[in-house]
Design a protein around this motif. Structure first.
Motif, PDB file in Angstrom:
ATOM      1  N   ASN A  76       0.774  -1.132   0.102  1.00 19.71           N
ATOM      2  CA  ASN A  76       0.584  -0.062   0.150  1.00 19.71           C
ATOM      3  C   ASN A  76       0.460   1.350  -0.425  1.00 19.71           C
ATOM      4  OD1 ASN A  76      -2.052  -1.109   0.056  1.00 19.71           O
ATOM      5  ND2 ASN A  76      -2.418  -1.995   1.979  1.00 19.71           N
ATOM      6  N   MET A  78       1.389   2.700  -2.759  1.00 20.43           N
ATOM      7  CA  MET A  78       0.916   3.288  -4.066  1.00 20.43           C
ATOM      8  C   MET A  78      -0.335   3.908  -4.237  1.00 20.43           C
ATOM      9  SD  MET A  78       2.901   1.935  -7.802  1.00 20.43           S
ATOM     10  CE  MET A  78       2.277   0.750  -7.260  1.00 20.43           C
ATOM     11  N   LYS A  79      -1.158   4.659  -4.407  1.00 17.05           N
ATOM     12  CA  LYS A  79      -2.383   5.172  -4.901  1.00 17.05           C
ATOM     13  C   LYS A  79      -3.792   3.812  -5.342  1.00 17.05           C
ATOM     14  CE  LYS A  79      -3.106   9.808  -3.749  1.00 17.05           C
ATOM     15  NZ  LYS A  79      -3.768  11.152  -4.169  1.00 17.05           N
ATOM     16  N   ASP A  80      -3.146   3.358  -6.057  1.00 15.29           N
ATOM     17  CA  ASP A  80      -3.343   2.435  -7.152  1.00 15.29           C
ATOM     18  C   ASP A  80      -2.251   2.109  -7.881  1.00 15.29           C
ATOM     19  OD1 ASP A  80      -6.167   1.809  -8.087  1.00 15.29           O
ATOM     20  OD2 ASP A  80      -5.392   2.047 -10.182  1.00 15.29           O
ATOM     21  N   TYR A  85      -0.544   5.620 -11.493  1.00 15.54           N
ATOM     22  CA  TYR A  85       0.347   4.999 -10.238  1.00 15.54           C
ATOM     23  C   TYR A  85       2.299   4.822 -10.574  1.00 15.54           C
ATOM     24  CZ  TYR A  85      -3.854   7.886  -8.764  1.00 15.54           C
ATOM     25  OH  TYR A  85      -5.148   8.624  -8.473  1.00 15.54           O
ATOM     26  N   LYS A 168      -9.530   4.605 -14.351  1.00 13.02           N
ATOM     27  CA  LYS A 168      -9.428   5.020 -12.990  1.00 13.02           C
ATOM     28  C   LYS A 168      -8.513   6.632 -12.748  1.00 13.02           C
ATOM     29  CE  LYS A 168     -10.236   0.813  -9.979  1.00 13.02           C
ATOM     30  NZ  LYS A 168      -9.140   0.009  -8.769  1.00 13.02           N
ATOM     31  N   ALA A 172     -10.169   9.963 -11.877  1.00 12.49           N
ATOM     32  CA  ALA A 172      -9.205  10.557 -10.324  1.00 12.49           C
ATOM     33  C   ALA A 172      -8.866  12.272 -10.737  1.00 12.49           C
ATOM     34  CB  ALA A 172      -7.459  10.001 -10.220  1.00 12.49           C
ATOM     35  N   ARG A 196       1.444  14.424 -10.253  1.00 14.50           N
ATOM     36  CA  ARG A 196       0.247  14.169  -9.923  1.00 14.50           C
ATOM     37  C   ARG A 196      -0.288  13.227 -10.787  1.00 14.50           C
ATOM     38  NH1 ARG A 196       0.271  19.220 -11.265  1.00 14.50           N
ATOM     39  NH2 ARG A 196      -1.123  20.141 -12.822  1.00 14.50           N
ATOM     40  N   VAL A 197      -1.329  12.521 -10.505  1.00 15.48           N
ATOM     41  CA  VAL A 197      -2.173  11.656 -11.273  1.00 15.48           C
ATOM     42  C   VAL A 197      -2.229  12.606 -12.555  1.00 15.48           C
ATOM     43  CG1 VAL A 197      -4.596  12.775 -10.533  1.00 15.48           C
ATOM     44  CG2 VAL A 197      -4.339   9.992 -11.763  1.00 15.48           C
TER      45      VAL A 197
END
Length: 510
Positions: A76, A78-80, A85, A168, A172, A196-197
């Protein structure tokens, strides 16, 4: 625990072997990686293995990073566990190995001073690959081939190295707080940025500062390298692109510092410009495109500039080439040509400088040096639209959109087709459909290619086999790209087009 320890050991050895990590920095780098992975100890010893250099090619960087990313996902960190990510996190990993900007700049400048521009750029290009800023293992996935056309051998590439965002990540990004930092992906503030995403991470990115017209500019490579040493030269200030006198000065001041590189600018208007018009920048590199190899087919003289070699290039787009040993003379003539073209209207040739006070004429300039002679190619552009051609009259027309619909920017202008990734699967499916005799029009995905196939297939009667179909399709894609450039040319390759081009040339002496 042992796997991540081995990954850290292998990665630090890779960095040491590539010259990213100094021997004195090995333990420090290990500890930075332990912190990143939230580990309190190094389950191993600093034995001879980690201090032993090996050939950089002997390391499978993609596999090492892949296992480290799997560990991060399982714990965990990474966020996903998606491509966006994973890219953010593996860039953070490589940032632990990448030297500080001041160290990189010092090495580049020392090499430039002691051994010359080419040695410095050779080192920097390799460095940018070793840091994984240029992901070699992804670039290898790009489909590339040469295609013989009426205008010489053009380069065709289907770009597969730029990852597609997953749903996803798209969601996001849509929901994320909007940030104005950095202002764009070319800004100097990207160096070291965590990302960032909706913005790529750049902890492993280093920029070389250079002086152009007494101002600071940045020099870097494109992470997607469409051709050898594909570089980007950009203003340290976030100001819009503009084709003007200073553009020509900047191009030649760059070539003067890096004479083994060409450099060019996208046009400064929508449709005929590049994807980023908001930030003043150029693209260059160590590569000779088909346009650079194309000969001058008609020479001419401009009053007051009789000492300059000038001519129209044999190319599908409308190109004026000027050459002289003194680039200041080229700049002076380029100013005249640009000023004349900005305001030039020829209704018979459907060239309008303005409609409703909206400007349409601009230029895509490319500078290079051959021996002691400087060259400047000036590609005439016009972005007018009509009801029949809403994306642009001098833009690939609808019948070619099955291959290329996107803007024709600097790279395409010079003879390199950057085609959408969808074509990989579509061309593979077309191979099978053509060989098996399948009705292409009944295929929802392939139907858009049906007219094209019907047009070229009769040429190969009795020659289409499972062994030959790929070469046939690749050759025909090259022919389509030649037509794409013809559509983008303001003066067509016809008698009428040549006469219209000559009218503009004559206007330079008016």
């Amino acid at each position: 625990m042992m796997t991540i320890t081995k990954n850290i050991t292998d990665l630090v050895r890779y960095g040491y072997s590539c010259g990213l990590v100094d021997k004195a920095d090995i333990i420090y780098t290990v500890n930075r990686l332990l912190e990143l992975f939230e580990l309190d100890e190094y389950d191993g010893e600093f034995c001879e293995e980690i201090f032993a250099k090996a050939s950089p090619e002997s390391f499978d960087l993609e596999a090492i990073l892949g296992e480290m990313l799997d560990y991060a996902a399982e714990h965990n960190l990474m966020k996903d566990n998606s491509i966006v990510y994973r890219d953010l996190f593996d860039t953070k990993i490589m940032g632990c190995l990448t030297p500080r900007p001041s160290d990189v700049i010092y090495t580049f400048n020392r090499l430039y001073k002691e051994k010359g521009a080419k040695t410095a750029t050779d080192w920097y290009y390799t460095f940018s690959q070793n840091t994984d800023y240029i992901r070699r293992y992804r670039i290898k996935k790009d489909m590339k081939w040469k295609a013989d056309t009426a205008y010489g051998e053009m380069d065709i590439t289907i770009n597969l190295s730029k990852p597609e965002k997953d749903p996803k990540a798209i969601a996001a990004a849509k929901n994320a707080k909007q940030s104005g930092y950095p202002k764009c992906q070319l800004c100097i503030e990207n160096e070291g940025y965590a990302g960032r995403v909706d913005h790529p991470a750049r902890q492993n990115h280093r920029i070389i500062p250079i002086q152009i017209q007494g101002n600071q500019w940045g020099f870097q490579y494109s992470p997607y390298v469409y051709y050898n040493e594909h570089c980007i030269v950009f203003n340290s200030q976030h100001i819009p692109m503009k084709i003007e006198h200073n553009t020509f000065v900047k191009l030649f001041q760059f070539v003067e510092q890096f004479p083994h590189y060409f450099v060019g600018s996208n046009a400064d208007l929508p449709i005929v410009g590049g994807s980023i018009l908001s930030h003043d920048h150029f693209q260059g590199g160590h590569y000779e495109f088909a346009m650079a190899k194309a000969p001058v087919e008609r020479s001419f003289k401009v009053a007051g500039f009789e000492d300059i070699q000038a001519g129209i290039v044999r190319w599908p787009m409308s190109v004026i080439r000027i050459a002289h040993t003194d680039y200041n003379r080229l700049i002076a003539l380029a100013d005249v040509i640009l000023a004349k073209w900005r305001n030039y209207t020829d209704e018979e040739a459907f060239i309008y400088a303005y409609t409703d006070n909206e400007p349409h004429n601009t230029i895509t300039p490319i500078a290079r040096k051959r021996g002691e002679v400087y060259e400047l190619d000036l590609v005439l552009r016009n972005n007018i639209t009509t009801q029949e051609h809403p994306l642009g009259v001098y833009h690939p027309h609808a019948e070619l959109h099955h291959i290329k619909k996107e803007n024709i920017g600097l790279i395409e202008v010079m003879g390199l087709a950057v085609l959408p990734s969808r074509l990989k699967s579509e061309l593979e499916a077309l191979e099978e459909a053509i060989v098996s005799g399948k009705n292409i029009r009944e295929d929802e995905v392939l139907a858009k290619h049906a007219d094209w196939v019907d047009e070229f297939l009769p040429k190969y009667e009795g020659k289409v086999t499972k062994e030959t179909i790929r070469d046939i399709l690749q050759k025909e894609v090259g022919i389509v790209f030649g037509k794409v450039l013809e559509h983008a040319g303001v003066y067509k390759r016809t008698i009428e087009g040549a006469m219209a081009f000559d009218r503009f040339i004559q206007s330079l002496n008016a």
